[in-house]
Design an enzyme around this catalytic site. Structure first.
Site, PDB file in Angstrom:
ATOM      1  N   LYS A 104      43.511 -39.725 -32.653  1.00 45.16           N
ATOM      2  CA  LYS A 104      44.342 -40.945 -32.617  1.00 45.16           C
ATOM      3  C   LYS A 104      43.538 -42.152 -33.080  1.00 45.16           C
ATOM      4  O   LYS A 104      44.052 -43.014 -33.796  1.00 45.16           O
ATOM      5  CB  LYS A 104      44.853 -41.215 -31.184  1.00 45.16           C
ATOM      6  CG  LYS A 104      45.806 -40.170 -30.684  1.00 45.16           C
ATOM      7  CD  LYS A 104      47.230 -40.499 -31.067  1.00 45.16           C
ATOM      8  CE  LYS A 104      48.137 -39.417 -30.528  1.00 45.16           C
ATOM      9  NZ  LYS A 104      49.377 -39.230 -31.159  1.00 45.16           N
ATOM     10  N   LYS A 184      54.491 -26.876 -39.046  1.00 50.72           N
ATOM     11  CA  LYS A 184      55.198 -26.701 -37.775  1.00 50.72           C
ATOM     12  C   LYS A 184      56.425 -27.621 -37.786  1.00 50.72           C
ATOM     13  O   LYS A 184      56.349 -28.743 -38.303  1.00 50.72           O
ATOM     14  CB  LYS A 184      54.231 -27.119 -36.660  1.00 50.72           C
ATOM     15  CG  LYS A 184      54.682 -26.797 -35.279  1.00 50.72           C
ATOM     16  CD  LYS A 184      53.550 -27.093 -34.306  1.00 50.72           C
ATOM     17  CE  LYS A 184      54.096 -27.071 -32.895  1.00 50.72           C
ATOM     18  NZ  LYS A 184      53.132 -27.408 -31.888  1.00 50.72           N
ATOM     19  N   LYS A 187      59.850 -33.592 -36.109  1.00 48.42           N
ATOM     20  CA  LYS A 187      60.759 -34.676 -36.478  1.00 48.42           C
ATOM     21  C   LYS A 187      60.087 -35.623 -37.473  1.00 48.42           C
ATOM     22  O   LYS A 187      60.697 -36.076 -38.426  1.00 48.42           O
ATOM     23  CB  LYS A 187      61.105 -35.441 -35.201  1.00 48.42           C
ATOM     24  CG  LYS A 187      62.417 -36.121 -35.248  1.00 48.42           C
ATOM     25  CD  LYS A 187      62.730 -36.710 -33.887  1.00 48.42           C
ATOM     26  CE  LYS A 187      64.044 -36.180 -33.392  1.00 48.42           C
ATOM     27  NZ  LYS A 187      64.528 -36.817 -32.194  1.00 48.42           N
TER      28      LYS A 187
END
Ligand code: SF4
Length: 322
Positions: A104, A184, A187
């Site tokens: 991140k 994978k 969204k």
């Protein structure tokens, strides 16, 4: 589960289906982790709608609010209190070496907030607040759970046995690739099929699926083993999968009909789910009731745990508990 809104078939087969099945054997507590979502501030505007849509999917899939607790994380205030206390005994080094934290930081160097580094502490608090013994996780989440166990061990050592060390309940789930056939299902990559789509919308999405790129003409035999459509047939049309394999490898079927047949299989698989979803979506007050009831039941456990934690940590009792 983070409140990402309507779920897709990857979420369903990867997690939700297992959660539904686990209700047969265990006392289960499920939460929509909206506080975790606050680490990325962009999600805030759509938070209430995303929670609502996701909970409708949970209920339609078979999470039974009579048997299990289902609530929104931020409605159980005690989780924030416990996060603070656990944070006091968690060395910063444990948190900064977490792989997902490092990722991140690399992806969003301009948004490295205090909540992000403390993410695993909140996760640990979320588990141990209910003295959970098992946590359904995929392989990729094992390091997070191990960290929660380390925090528990440290707490128990410092303040006496309070929490059970939560164990991983490894859930078997197939890797569901998205419509791009490569990644994978997700969204954010827009390669997903939402559970809530209508039959026609589902079919339209499935018809965009990437197939064997070598198959530029129907007369060219395909390689079903590398085609995601074939792999999805194994889940949604298991009785037809061998035929799909044979006919594809011998150029006896075209990709268009193959995808249409897959869409039919997916539509059959989710037919009942969609009916239930439509019924629940028509009763928004029912969704609020379920979450309110879940939060009340979760808080009853959480309060009791926090009373014990405060006592163990030698903190002043709350005035109404004194
Ligand atoms: S026929 Fe079916 S399995 Fe074969 S490449 Fe086309 S979509 Fe894939």
């Amino acid at each position: 589960m983070r409140p990402t809104g309507r779920l897709h078939i990857g979420n369903y087969l990867g997690a939700l289906k297992n959660w539904v099945d686990m209700q047969e054997e265990y006392d289960c507590i499920y939460s929509v982790v909206d506080i975790h979502a606050l680490t990325t501030i962009e999600e805030v505007a759509e938070l209430p709608q995303n929670i609502h849509e996701m909970v409708i999917d949970f209920l339609a899939a078979g999470i039974d609010p009579q048997r299990s607790m289902l609530y929104v994380q931020s409605q159980v205030l005690e989780v924030m209190e416990l996060t603070m206390f656990l944070g006091m005994i968690t060395p910063l080094g444990w948190l900064t070496r977490v792989t997902t934290f490092k990722e991140k930081v690399r992806q969003h160097p301009d948004n490295v907030n205090y909540g992000l580094v403390g993410y695993p502490v909140l996760m640990a608090a979320d588990i141990v607040l209910y003295k959970a013994e098992l946590v359904p996780v995929g392989e990729d989440q094992i390091p997070h759970l191990e960290l929660a166990r380390e925090i528990v061990r440290r707490f128990n050592r410092l303040f006496g046995d309070t929490f059970p060390e939560p164990e991983a309940k490894l859930t078997e789930s197939p890797l569901i690739r998205g419509l791009d056939g490569a990644n994978k299902m997700s969204k954010s990559l827009d390669n997903h099929i939402e559970l809530a789509l209508s039959e026609a919308e589902t079919t339209r999405r499935v018809m965009t699926a990437v197939t064997d790129p070598q198959r530029t003409h129907r007369s060219i035999p395909g390689r079903p083993q590398i085609c995601n459509v074939y792999h999805l047939h194994k889940i949604f049309n298991p009785d037809e999968a061998q035929t799909v394999f044979d006919e594809c490898s011998t150029a006896k079927r075209g990709c268009v009909e193959c995808k249409r047949q897959l869409a039919d299989g997916i539509n059959r698989y989710f037919a009942e789910f969609r009916e239930r979803r439509a019924e629940i979506a028509a009763r928004p007050e029912y969704v609020r009731e379920v979450l309110g009831d879940g939060a009340r039941r979760a808080r009853a456990i959480a309060r009791e745990t926090m009373r014990e934690v405060r006592e163990r940590m030698n903190l002043f009792p709350l005035p109404d508990e004194a």
